[in-house]
Write a protein that holds these residues in place. Structure first.
Motif, mmCIF file in Angstrom:
data_model
loop_
_atom_site.group_PDB
_atom_site.id
_atom_site.type_symbol
_atom_site.label_atom_id
_atom_site.label_comp_id
_atom_site.label_asym_id
_atom_site.label_seq_id
_atom_site.Cartn_x
_atom_site.Cartn_y
_atom_site.Cartn_z
ATOM 1 N N THR B 554 6.431 -11.758 -4.589
ATOM 2 C CA THR B 554 5.900 -10.465 -4.148
ATOM 3 C C THR B 554 4.443 -10.626 -3.717
ATOM 4 O OG1 THR B 554 7.348 -9.268 -5.659
ATOM 5 C CG2 THR B 554 5.384 -8.094 -4.865
ATOM 6 N N LYS B 556 0.923 -8.646 -2.534
ATOM 7 C CA LYS B 556 0.182 -7.382 -2.398
ATOM 8 C C LYS B 556 -1.137 -7.653 -1.695
ATOM 9 C CE LYS B 556 -0.068 -4.055 -5.492
ATOM 10 N NZ LYS B 556 -0.162 -3.260 -6.751
ATOM 11 N N THR B 573 -0.883 2.620 -3.223
ATOM 12 C CA THR B 573 0.395 2.866 -3.895
ATOM 13 C C THR B 573 1.390 1.766 -3.529
ATOM 14 O OG1 THR B 573 0.957 4.258 -2.025
ATOM 15 C CG2 THR B 573 0.128 5.359 -4.014
ATOM 16 N N ASP B 574 0.925 0.846 -2.667
ATOM 17 C CA ASP B 574 1.750 -0.284 -2.233
ATOM 18 C C ASP B 574 2.290 -1.071 -3.428
ATOM 19 O OD1 ASP B 574 2.795 -2.525 -0.965
ATOM 20 O OD2 ASP B 574 0.815 -3.486 -0.794
ATOM 21 N N LYS B 575 3.584 -1.160 -3.519
ATOM 22 C CA LYS B 575 4.197 -1.907 -4.626
ATOM 23 C C LYS B 575 4.344 -3.386 -4.250
ATOM 24 C CE LYS B 575 4.675 1.346 -7.639
ATOM 25 N NZ LYS B 575 3.701 1.326 -8.718
ATOM 26 N N GLY B 576 3.916 -3.722 -3.051
ATOM 27 C CA GLY B 576 4.019 -5.110 -2.621
ATOM 28 C C GLY B 576 5.243 -5.354 -1.760
ATOM 29 N N THR B 577 5.223 -6.509 -1.097
ATOM 30 C CA THR B 577 6.299 -6.861 -0.181
ATOM 31 C C THR B 577 6.989 -8.108 -0.710
ATOM 32 O OG1 THR B 577 4.820 -6.142 1.576
ATOM 33 C CG2 THR B 577 6.800 -7.347 2.242
#
Lengths: 603, 603
Positions: B554, B556, B573-577
Motif C-alpha cells: 500500500t 500513501k 482521508t486517502d487510505k492509500g493505493t
C-alpha cells in the motif's frame, strides 16, 4: 651536448625534478619518461656538476665583483623559493579532479539513497577534543602553532569530530544517519602513488542511536558493498570480525587481561606479516607464553562465511566465555540480515582482523580489493609458511635499502613493495559520544557519577577516497576519459566577429548549454579548432558574416577515439550543417551526441 | 523554582550556553528564545550563583573527605572538557548543509558553463609560498606548529596557491580557466551570524594567460552576474574600478609616489566610513596635504556607468597621465564587451573602490547586495554629511561598548552593527605567477636577470560562500525547505516484517529510489509514520503480511505545508493505493509527486 653553465644546469635540474615528481605520482609513466632510478641518478649527476660549475665560476669571477656583491648573490641563491607542495600533499589537476568528482558523485548518491544527511565540521578542532582518542597514533596529529588563544590541531578523522558534534546536541537528535566528505590529516610517512598521503579525503557514513541489534550494522555493510560495486575498483572483499569474539578468544586462550590490547594489535598485523613474525612479536616483544600464542594462532587462522560461525558456535570452550558468546550471537543476527541484503558473498568472516583503534566495541570491518594488497604477499598464505621457515619475499615495514636523501625530498620508501591497503574500514563504537558527554560533565565514564550520561552507540565506515582514486585513475587514463564538460565551441570563420561570438556564447550559456570561445579579437579558424579540440568539445559552431545576416550558423559534430593510448579526432568529410541561430539550442539538444553526453556517458 | 545545587546550576548553565550559541548564529530566533542580552545576563547570574554554591559546598563538606581527595576533585573540575568548536569555526547541520550544497551546485554549474575545470590544492602550503603576498594582513595567517620538517601554514585564499600551481606548470598550460571550491583560513575577529569566520569557504574562478585586452575580464564579470542572478541573494551591484585609473588620479592630485598604496588603502574604507573620516586618516595619520586630499575627494566621490567614463575621458588633466589613460582605454573596451554580455545595468563604475590586496594590477571589483551593508550606513551618502558634520549613527570599527569576556568566549562585537560586506570580489593580477617563477629562479622580478621569466597574467574572482549562505539560509528557513532527499519510507502494518522491509528497501535503492525504514524488529506503525514524517518523505509504503502474500503493497502520498512558520502534514482521508510490489518503482516514478521532486522543486 652536455650543459656546462650553472644556469643551463639549473634549468636541466628543474626539468628532471619535474619528471621525478611526475614519476612518483604516476609510476606507469616510466615507459615514456624513463625509470625513477634513472631520473634519480641523472639528478644526482647534474647536482654534482652544478656544484663543480659554481666553484669554477667563483674561481674565475672574483675580480668582477667586490666581496659584498658576491655575498649578496649567495644570499639570493639561498633564498631561492622551493616551488612544491608540502610533504605528503599534492595538487589534483583538472583531469584528475574530473575523475575524483565522478567518484564523489557516486559516493554521495549512495549516501543519500541510504537516508543519510550531510554534516560539515571544521578542519581543525580544539586540541583536547582529539586527545586520548587515537592511542599511540596520537603522535601523528598535526598541531597548529600557538599564536595566542586556543590550542588547536587538524582533524585526524571524521569520527571524533562527529562524536563531538553528537555530544554537543546533548539528548537531541541522537538517532541520525550522517555523512561527511572532507580532508583529514596525519603526519605519517607518505607513499604518494598508492594514495597514502598526509592530507587525504575520507567519506564517512555513521548511524547513531539505540536501534534493534545489528540492523544499523547491516545497513553500513550493505552501503559499502553498494558503493564499491558502483566504483570501478574491481572485485572486493569485506573482511569482518567482532571485537567481542576476539576478546573472548584471547581470554579463552589465557592472555592476561592487561595484555589483551597489545596482543590484539599484534594480530592486526597478520594482513602484512606471516604468522611466524606475529608470533615472535607476541612472545619475544610482548612476553606472551608461546603455548598461549599457538592457541591464538589456531583460532585466528580461520576465515570464511556463515559456516565458520556454525563451527565457532559448536566450540563449547568459546561459547562458555561471556564476551565470545555475545559476539557470536550478534554475528548470527548479522549474517541473517546480510542474506536479506544479498551481500553475504562479499563478506569474509576473518578472525585475524583486529583493527588498530581502541574505540571499537563490536563488529569491525575492512574493504580490500585484489589490487590493494602489496605484491609478493598473499594474506591467505600467511599461515602456509609458518611456523618454521621465513618466506624470503615477505616485505617488512623497512625499505630494502637504507633511506637516502634527495635534496630535501622525504626519505624514500620502496613504493613497489607497498599496497594501497584497505580502501574502506570502520566498526561499531558505542562509548565515544558518551565519553565526550562525561568529559564535559567532568566525570569519568564507567564511574558512579557517570551513570546518568546518556548512551549514544554508533556504527560507521570511512572510505579512503585517495586510495580509490589511485585504483580508478589509471583506468580513466587508459580509457582516455574527457576532463571538461564544455559542449560547444563558438568560432568565427572570417573577420573576428568577437561581439557576435560572445553574444552567441552568452545566449547558449543562458539556455543551459556549456559553451566557450577563444578570447582573441581576430583568431585564425585553425587556432579556434585547436582550442576546441583540446577540450574535446563535441560541437563546433562556426559564425560567418554573410550567414549570420541570414540568421544562420554552421554546426560540425566532432568525435574522438583512442589511437595508441592517445585521443585523436576522427576526421570527417562533414562540411557541417546550417542551422538557424534562433533554433540552435533546440537543434543541439535533439542530436544523439547531446543525448549521449547528458546521459553521463562521459563519466 | 530557582536551582540551588552546583549540579543543577551547571546543567542550567549548559542549557543557557547552548541557547547563547544558537542565538549568536541565528539572531532571528530571538523571538522564540529571548534576546541575546537577556541570555547573557542570565548566564552571568547563574555563574555567580554557581560560585556561591560551590563555596557553600566547600564550607559544608570539608570533613567528608581528606585534603587530597578534595584536590583531586578540583583537578577533575579543571579538566572539564569544553564541548565546542574552535573560535571562528562552526559545524553545519544537515539542514544547513542541504542549503549550502544547493548553493555550491549552482556555483559549480555556472563555473563549468563558462568552460572552467576544477583544481584542488592542499589546505596547507609551505610557509614561504604565502610570505610577502598579503601585506599587513600576513599577521592573520594560521601557522602550523613546527613538529620537525617543513614550515607550514594554512592557506589564506585560493589565489596564491593557484599562482603557485601555475608557476609549477612552468611554460605549459598557461592558458587556463580554473575553479576551486574549498576552505581558507584567517585569524581575524569573527562575526559568526554574518558569515565572517576564521574558517570559511570560497569559490574561485580564474582565467590565466595572455589574451586580447579585457576579454577574460568581461568573462569574469559575466560569470559573477550569472551566479548572483541564480542565487536567492536579492538585488546586487558590482562595484568596478581600475587600479591604473586610481593610481593616475593619485599622481594627478599630487600624492607622492611612496604614499600611493597608503592613500589607496585609506580610500578603500569609503564603503564603511564617511569622507570626513577618510580625509582625517589621509591628512592626520598619513601626512597628506589637505589640499591634495580634497582633490582626491572630488574624484573618488564619482560613481556611475558608461557616462562617467565619458566624463573622465573628457578630463584632459587625467588623460595626460599615462597610467590613467591606459586604465580609461581598458574601461572603454570593457564597457563595450559588458554591453554584449548584457550586464552593464549591474555595474557601478566606482572611483572609491580600491581593494586591500597589493597584487592587483588592473580592474578590481566587489559584489554587494542591499542586505550586505551594515545598518545605518548608506555608502551613497558617505559624501553627503562630509566634510563638516560627523553623522551620529556612523558605525566605526570599534564596538560601542568596551569588549567584555564571557567565560572564554571571544570579545564581543556588536553584530547588529556589522554588515555581511562584499559577497564576491577580485581583480586582475598580472605579476603573481611570474613572481613565483622569479622566486624559484632566485632572481628579483623587474630586475635584468628576470627578463626571461614568462609573463602569465591572470584575472579572477572569489565568492564568499559563507556570506552567501548567511543571506540565503533565513529564506530557506522561512520557506520551510526540506533537508533530506529520501523519497520512500517503508513500514510494516503488522508483525514487524523486518526482513520484508529490508528486502523492499534494498530493491528500491538498487532501482535508484532513495528509501529508508525504522531499524527496529517490531516497531509500531505510528512510530514509523512519525519517523518518515520527520524526514518529510513524500511516499509511505506499508507492508502487511496478507497483502504481501498476494504480491501487493500500500502506498500513501504525503504532503506538507507551512502553518505559522512550521511544517505540518496535510491530513488526507486517502487510505492509500494498492500497488503490485513488482511494479512499485515504475508506479512511483510516474506520479506527479515524483516528477515534482526530481525536477528539483525541493532545492
Amino acid at each position: 651536448m652536455a650543459s656546462t653553465t650553472p644556469e643551463a644546469l639549473e634549468a636541466e635540474i628543474a626539468q628532471q625534478t619535474a619528471i621525478f615528481n611526475e614519476l612518483r605520482l604516476n609510476p606507469e609513466k616510466a615507459e615514456t619518461l624513463g625509470s625513477l632510478d634513472d631520473v634519480k641518478k641523472s639528478l644526482g649527476d647534474l647536482k654534482k656538476r652544478l656544484a663543480l660549475a659554481k666553484n669554477a665560476g667563483k674561481e674565475k669571477k672574483p675580480k668582477d665583483k667586490d666581496g659584498a656583491q658576491a655575498q649578496a648573490q649567495d644570499a639570493t641563491k639561498k633564498e631561492r623559493l622551493m616551488l612544491k607542495t608540502a610533504k605528503g600533499t599534492r595538487d589534483y589537476s583538472p583531469a584528475e579532479m574530473f575523475c575524483r568528482e565522478h567518484v564523489e558523485r557516486i559516493v554521495k548518491d549512495v549516501f543519500t539513497s541510504f537516508g543519510g544527511s550531510c554534516l560539515d565540521t571544521p578542519v581543525f578542532e580544539r586540541k583536547d577534543v582529539l586527545t586520548d582518542k587515537y592511542g599511540e597514533d596520537s603522535k601523528l596529529i598535526f598541531d597548529l602553532k600557538d599564536q595566542g588563544g586556543e590550542e588547536l590541531a587538524l582533524r585526524y578523522d571524521h569520527t571524533v569530530p562527529l562524536a563531538r558534534y553528537l555530544a554537543m546536541q546533548g539528548g537531541n537528535n541522537t538517532h541520525s544517519k550522517l555523512w561527511q566528505i572532507g580532508k583529514v590529516y596525519r603526519r605519517d610517512n607518505p607513499v604518494m602513488s598508492k594514495g597514502r598521503m598526509r592530507e587525504f579525503s575520507q567519506a564517512d557514513f555513521d548511524i547513531s542511536g539505540v536501534w534493534d541489534p545489528m540492523v544499523p550494522d547491516a545497513e553500513i555493510l550493505s552501503l559499502i558493498c553498494t558503493i564499491l560495486s558502483k566504483l570501478d575498483v574491481g572485485e572486493f572483499t569485506i573482511k569482518l570480525n567482532n571485537r567481542k569474539i576476539l576478546d573472548g578468544i584471547f581470554e579463552v586462550c589465557g592472555v592476561p587481561a592487561e595484555k589483551i590490547r597489545a596482543i590484539s594489535s599484534a594480530v592486526d598485523k597478520l594482513d602484512k606479516s606471516p604468522w611466524s613474525e606475529v608470533k615472535r612479536e607476541m612472545t619475544e616483544d610482548k612476553g606472551l607464553d608461546p603455548a598461549v600464542a599457538d592457541k591464538i594462532g589456531e583460532y585466528v587462522k580461520h576465515k570464511g562465511g556463515p559456516e565458520l560461525l556454525e563451527k565457532l558456535l559448536a566450540d563449547s570452550t568459546l561459547t562458555a566465555n561471556q564476551s565470545a558468546k555475545e559476539g557470536l550471537g550478534e554475528m548470527e543476527i548479522l549474517f541473517r540480515l546480510l542474506k536479506v541484503y544479498q551481500v553475504v558473498d562479499k563478506i569474509s568472516f576473518d578472525l585475524s582482523l583486529a583493527r588498530g583503534l581502541d574505540y571499537y566495541t563490536g563488529i569491525i570491518y575492512e574493504a580490500i580489493v585484489a589490487a590493494s594488497a602489496p605484491p609478493g604477499f598473499n594474506s591467505a598464505n600467511a599461515f602456509a609458511a609458518a611456523p618454521t621457515t621465513e618466506p624470503a619475499q615477505a616485505p617488512t615495514s623497512k625499505p630494502k635499502s637504507a633511506p637516502k636523501k634527495l635534496g630535501d625530498e622525504e626519505p624514500e620508501v620502496d613504493e613497489s613493495q607497498v599496497g594501497v591497503g584497505s580502501i574502506a574500514a570502520g566498526g561499531r563504537y558505542d562509548h565515544l559520544v558518551s565519553a565526550f558527554l562525561a568529559g564535559a560533565a567532568g566525570v569519568k565514564l564507567g564511574s558512579k557519577e557517570a551513570k546518568k550520561i546518556p548512551s549514544i552507540p554508533c556504527v560507521g565506515i570511512s572510505i579512503g577516497l585517495d586510495r580509490i582514486f589511485a585504483l580508478v585513475w589509471p583506468k580513466w587514463v587508459e580509457r582516455g576519459a574527457r576532463a571538461k564538460e564544455t559542449m560547444v565551441y563558438v568560432m568565427s570563420a572570417g573577420d573576428g566577429l568577437l561581439d557576435e561570438r560572445i553574444g552567441l556564447v552568452r545566449d547558449l550559456r543562458a539556455a543551459g548549454v556549456k559553451a566557450d570561445f577563444l578570447a582573441k579579437n581576430k583568431p585564425k579558424l585553425a587556432a579556434q579548432f585547436a582550442a576546441g579540440e583540446k577540450d574535446e568539445v563535441p560541437f563546433a559552431v562556426i559564425l560567418g558574416g554573410d550567414e549570420l545576416r541570414q540568421g544562420l550558423v554552421t554546426v560540425k559534430e566532432q568525435r574522438w577515439e583512442l589511437v595508441d593510448g592517445k585521443k585523436a579526432k576522427i576526421e570527417s568529410t562533414d562540411k557541417g550543417t546550417q542551422v538557424k541561430r534562433s533554433e540552435l539550442v533546440e537543434w543541439l539538444k535533439k542530436t544523439p551526441t547531446w543525448q549521449e553526453w547528458v546521459s553521463q556517458k562521459w563519466s
